[in-house]
Design a protein around this motif. Sequence first.
Motif, PDB file in Angstrom:
ATOM      1  N   LYS A   1       0.839  -1.210   0.000  1.00 17.98           N
ATOM      2  CA  LYS A   1       0.000   0.000   0.000  1.00 17.98           C
ATOM      3  C   LYS A   1       0.865   1.246   0.000  1.00 17.98           C
ATOM      4  CE  LYS A   1      -3.869   2.367   0.437  1.00 17.98           C
ATOM      5  NZ  LYS A   1      -3.327   3.722   0.218  1.00 17.98           N
ATOM      6  N   GLN A   2       1.925   1.243   0.784  1.00 16.65           N
ATOM      7  CA  GLN A   2       2.771   2.428   0.894  1.00 16.65           C
ATOM      8  C   GLN A   2       3.567   2.694  -0.387  1.00 16.65           C
ATOM      9  OE1 GLN A   2       4.804   0.907   4.245  1.00 16.65           O
ATOM     10  NE2 GLN A   2       3.179   1.449   5.687  1.00 16.65           N
ATOM     11  N   LEU A   3       4.012   1.638  -1.031  1.00 17.63           N
ATOM     12  CA  LEU A   3       4.850   1.819  -2.212  1.00 17.63           C
ATOM     13  C   LEU A   3       4.051   2.025  -3.489  1.00 17.63           C
ATOM     14  CD1 LEU A   3       7.678  -0.832  -1.642  1.00 17.63           C
ATOM     15  CD2 LEU A   3       7.688   1.598  -1.086  1.00 17.63           C
ATOM     16  N   MET A   4       2.880   1.355  -3.594  1.00 19.06           N
ATOM     17  CA  MET A   4       2.155   1.376  -4.866  1.00 19.06           C
ATOM     18  C   MET A   4       0.679   1.736  -4.744  1.00 19.06           C
ATOM     19  SD  MET A   4       3.845  -1.823  -6.953  1.00 19.06           S
ATOM     20  CE  MET A   4       3.420  -3.092  -5.782  1.00 19.06           C
ATOM     21  N   SER A   5       0.221   2.133  -3.556  1.00 21.14           N
ATOM     22  CA  SER A   5      -1.177   2.516  -3.334  1.00 21.14           C
ATOM     23  C   SER A   5      -2.159   1.405  -3.703  1.00 21.14           C
ATOM     24  CB  SER A   5      -1.528   3.796  -4.119  1.00 21.14           C
ATOM     25  OG  SER A   5      -0.797   4.892  -3.639  1.00 21.14           O
ATOM     26  N   ILE A   6      -1.739   0.161  -3.497  1.00 19.39           N
ATOM     27  CA  ILE A   6      -2.618  -0.984  -3.745  1.00 19.39           C
ATOM     28  C   ILE A   6      -3.236  -1.381  -2.414  1.00 19.39           C
ATOM     29  CG2 ILE A   6      -2.685  -3.410  -4.439  1.00 19.39           C
ATOM     30  CD1 ILE A   6      -0.405  -2.738  -6.393  1.00 19.39           C
ATOM     31  N   ASP A   7      -4.552  -1.232  -2.313  1.00 22.37           N
ATOM     32  CA  ASP A   7      -5.259  -1.405  -1.043  1.00 22.37           C
ATOM     33  C   ASP A   7      -5.685  -2.864  -0.865  1.00 22.37           C
ATOM     34  OD1 ASP A   7      -6.797  -1.279   1.234  1.00 22.37           O
ATOM     35  OD2 ASP A   7      -7.636   0.679   0.724  1.00 22.37           O
ATOM     36  N   PRO A   8      -5.116  -3.561   0.114  1.00 17.78           N
ATOM     37  CA  PRO A   8      -5.449  -4.977   0.317  1.00 17.78           C
ATOM     38  C   PRO A   8      -6.826  -5.191   0.930  1.00 17.78           C
ATOM     39  CG  PRO A   8      -3.994  -4.223   2.044  1.00 17.78           C
ATOM     40  CD  PRO A   8      -4.129  -3.076   1.082  1.00 17.78           C
ATOM     41  N   THR A   9      -7.462  -4.117   1.403  1.00 17.30           N
ATOM     42  CA  THR A   9      -8.787  -4.264   2.000  1.00 17.30           C
ATOM     43  C   THR A   9      -9.890  -4.098   0.961  1.00 17.30           C
ATOM     44  OG1 THR A   9      -8.995  -1.904   2.540  1.00 17.30           O
ATOM     45  CG2 THR A   9      -7.880  -3.311   4.146  1.00 17.30           C
ATOM     46  N   GLY A  10      -9.513  -3.825  -0.283  1.00 19.87           N
ATOM     47  CA  GLY A  10     -10.502  -3.591  -1.339  1.00 19.87           C
ATOM     48  C   GLY A  10     -10.393  -4.603  -2.462  1.00 19.87           C
ATOM     49  N   VAL A  11     -10.526  -4.103  -3.685  1.00 17.08           N
ATOM     50  CA  VAL A  11     -10.561  -4.981  -4.859  1.00 17.08           C
ATOM     51  C   VAL A  11      -9.215  -5.629  -5.142  1.00 17.08           C
ATOM     52  CG1 VAL A  11     -12.461  -3.728  -5.948  1.00 17.08           C
ATOM     53  CG2 VAL A  11     -10.096  -3.008  -6.372  1.00 17.08           C
ATOM     54  N   ASP A  12      -8.135  -5.089  -4.583  1.00 19.88           N
ATOM     55  CA  ASP A  12      -6.801  -5.635  -4.841  1.00 19.88           C
ATOM     56  C   ASP A  12      -6.381  -6.697  -3.834  1.00 19.88           C
ATOM     57  OD1 ASP A  12      -6.017  -4.164  -7.168  1.00 19.88           O
ATOM     58  OD2 ASP A  12      -5.863  -2.383  -5.899  1.00 19.88           O
ATOM     59  N   GLN A  13      -7.286  -7.146  -2.989  1.00 14.52           N
ATOM     60  CA  GLN A  13      -6.945  -8.110  -1.942  1.00 14.52           C
ATOM     61  C   GLN A  13      -6.388  -9.410  -2.526  1.00 14.52           C
ATOM     62  OE1 GLN A  13     -10.178  -9.025   0.705  1.00 14.52           O
ATOM     63  NE2 GLN A  13      -8.849  -9.934   2.245  1.00 14.52           N
ATOM     64  N   GLN A  14      -7.032  -9.924  -3.571  1.00 16.42           N
ATOM     65  CA  GLN A  14      -6.589 -11.174  -4.182  1.00 16.42           C
ATOM     66  C   GLN A  14      -5.222 -11.006  -4.852  1.00 16.42           C
ATOM     67  OE1 GLN A  14      -9.505 -12.921  -6.788  1.00 16.42           O
ATOM     68  NE2 GLN A  14      -8.197 -14.639  -7.363  1.00 16.42           N
ATOM     69  N   TRP A  15      -5.025  -9.862  -5.514  1.00 22.12           N
ATOM     70  CA  TRP A  15      -3.745  -9.592  -6.172  1.00 22.12           C
ATOM     71  C   TRP A  15      -2.617  -9.543  -5.148  1.00 22.12           C
ATOM     72  CZ3 TRP A  15       0.152  -6.009  -5.899  1.00 22.12           C
ATOM     73  CH2 TRP A  15       1.044  -5.944  -6.975  1.00 22.12           C
TER      74      TRP A  15
END
Length: 539
Positions: A187-201
């Motif tokens: 999340k900090q490096l790429m703004s990919i939120d694991p609590t949302g749609v990017d959890q599986q990724w």
Amino acid sequence: MAFLIFLLLLSLLFLCISVYFIFIHYYNSFNLKKQGLPPGNLGLPIIGESLQLISAYKTENPEPFIDSRVNRFGKIFTTHVFGETTVFSTDYEVNRFILMNEGKLFECSYTSSISNLLGRKSLLLLKGNLHKKMHSLTKNFISNSTNVRDHLFSDINRIIQFNLDSWSNKVFLLDQTKKITFELIVKQLMSIDPTGVDQQWTESLRKHYLILIDGFFSVPILFLFTPYYNAIHARKMVAEEIRVKVRERKREKETMMTGSDDHDDEDIRKEKKDMLGMLLDVMVGKRGDQDHQGCCSNNSKSSVEINDSADQEKKVEEYELEDEEEIVDFLLSLILGGYETTSTIMTLAVKFLTETPLALAKLKEEHEQIKNAKKEQKDGQLEWSDYKYNMPFTQCVINETLRVANIVSGVFRRAMTDVSIKGYTIPKGCKVFTSFRAVHLNQDHFKEATSFNPWRWQQKRGDTDQVAGPSKMMLNLFTPFGGGPRLCPGYELARVEISVFLHHLVTTFSWTPAEEDKLVFFPTTRTLKRYPIYLQRLM
């Protein structure tokens, strides 16, 4: 008669072997003295003392390997491990000298097998000016207090809470903390939120990373299905996943630079404040200078801004990232460094606290006071000021965990020229190992050094009850994050994450160990059984 001849031959063989080892011992001692190296033992030809070192670190107490040599040869000694003559230092002054002279007298040195797994533009492998610039860029983003407070703290708090809310009544704590810290760094490096749609990724990427990490501690043989082969394959998978995200963000960045308004996506119109965005500013900004010179004056001299203060602006021209593959290498290595060690510290802090009830009670008291104060506020969320001013004992717990656990036991460096240290000469090309562990667990430096005692980091001021921080001497001895130009750039961020994790853990749960677990130190410091615990939610 034949039996007597056999015994005679066996005796002669034993005598020859004994003479050989005596000769090797005295020859090595003479050779070391002749070269001006510290005294020591080079062990057997080729393998040296590698087996003794590995065997020591496979036990619950790895100190005897170094301690026995310090008793024989002194705080600086010479050995032969992993195929090279290596000078070991357990002297904190020598360690500091080596760390502070990075790039002048010493440089980092890693095998090609590790380089293949990290990538040529990983922060760990960069040298010289480029390392200095990229280290500064990284440090200013992930350990700059203003940036952590304004852009990272709320996500840290939210993601940790999200994970703890999903825990069952029994967890393997090391697995859970690894999941938390991995989600945080992504999340900090790429703004990919694991609590949302990017959890599986995020979870898919994490599984590839677990295989990649195993490769660092395996024999570098590229046979099919060997751990190293699997790690190389996992690295390709990780790099491809990151590459896709880099290209997506690159398109967004280029769209913003052209000033196009024909996109309805709010994420595209709103620039993300993360490490990937800063790296793209470096790369895309350069191309913007070339492609839009004269027509886009606002972009022709793009700069990387970490926050609004002028002294933290870095002009694009200072950096040397040329293409997306270099960004992929850089991010891949930052993710690796940002979650493995922090998760282990979280787990060991809980283990040590569980084994020290008085310290756990003191920590709970500190965080219950914070929680009770929050009840009077509207949202009741943990704030930066709580971390900064209301968690003094928590910082003592973190310091003591770092000191006792020694997640990074030391670092290897290579002499760039002949170096004179305390009457010895380390020749150009010789490897050195600065042992942080030996300093942190030295009884002369820390009373009852192997005991977990967070209160040692508190010191009373005179005869009053006021509590001060650790002495300057203690801080000089304390190097869990390394030092000098290669000081871990994420040291402040790690402290924040551990503090927030401990806050939510002790105010949400009580726990007991599900079974006895112990520390192991090879190939890395960790708990043998991943520290299983039973949890009970507090009312």
